[in-house]
Design a protein around this motif. Structure first.
Motif: not given
Length: 253
Positions: A55, A57, A59, A62-63, A80, A82, A85
């Protein structure tokens, strides 16, 4: 196939694991990580997986931040909610970009990309290893004919017509029409050195087979393969468990 999942939504992580179990039962999920912090700790303590589901985003951030700390080389499938990205994802080993909720067909397609990449990498590694062990093969021309002994005379035969070389005190050359000759060479290593590896395969210490002569092959519980040739004085050619994967990639080029 060893898989690592970096996903902070428990339901999505569970869904992905169920889908992987159905679609790719050979996949072993090493761990499910829920934060950038946990992922950093995992990569400090473990070798890379074969495939990473990630993923973007999480907790605690950003990964993509992981790539500031680790030079991650394994293929990554991003999942994701979104799509902003996508371009960045493909700059860091991303092979696909799945939007949540994950669609099964999209996952199958992504895994297909991974398998194709894995196959190409395996073949490339074998080719590079061959060239490293035999640098004289780079750019070389392979023989098209071979001189053999027949009825006290030396005669040329086309290598394209040879189905099998096998060692039984001397080296015998078996052609597609079932004729058997004696090679002038003393060892199978000498024979192998003049053959195009795209066309001929060293099945073991005693045999070399032509790809065009392979009629079928089957495996057993130990992982060995038994190859049936179209025309041969040898009923079956045995290939060891260690060489079986190499043979399958060679025959399926």
């Amino acid at each position: 196939m060893k898989v690592l999942i970096v996903e902070d939504e428990a339901l999505i992580a569970e869904q992905l694991q169920r889908m992987l179990k159905d679609i790719a039962p050979q996949a072993e999920v090493l761990d499910v990580l829920h934060s950038v912090k946990n992922a950093r700790r995992w990569f400090m303590q473990n070798a890379e997986p074969d495939l990473l589901f990630m993923d973007i985003q999480l907790s605690d951030g950003i990964s993509f931040d992981l790539f500031n700390y680790f030079d991650i080389k394994c293929p990554i499938i991003f999942a994701t909610a979104y799509d902003e990205y996508a371009i960045k994802a493909f700059k860091v080993n991303g092979i696909d970009y799945l939007l949540k909720p994950i669609d099964e067909e999209d996952l199958i397609r992504a895994l297909g990309k991974f398998k194709a990449l894995q196959k190409n990498q395996s073949i490339s590694t074998e080719v590079l290893q061959t060239l490293a062990n035999h640098p004289s093969q780079i750019g070389r021309m392979y023989k098209e004919k071979l001189i053999v002994q027949h009825r006290n005379a030396s005669i040329p035969i086309n290598l394209a017509d040879v189905s099998l070389f096998y060692l039984d005190q001397v080296i015998f050359v078996v052609t597609n029409d079932g004729q058997k000759y004696i090679a002038e060479q003393n060892t199978l290593d000498e024979i192998e050195d003049i053959l195009n590896p795209n066309e001929f395969f060293r099945a073991g210490r005693r045999q070399i087979i032509n790809q065009n002569a392979v009629e079928s092959y089957k495996g057993d519980a130990s992982g060995k393969l038994y190859v049936k040739l179209r025309s041969s004085h040898v009923s079956e050619v045995e290939i060891s468990r260690e060489k079986a994967p190499v043979f399958k990639r060679w025959i399926d080029r």
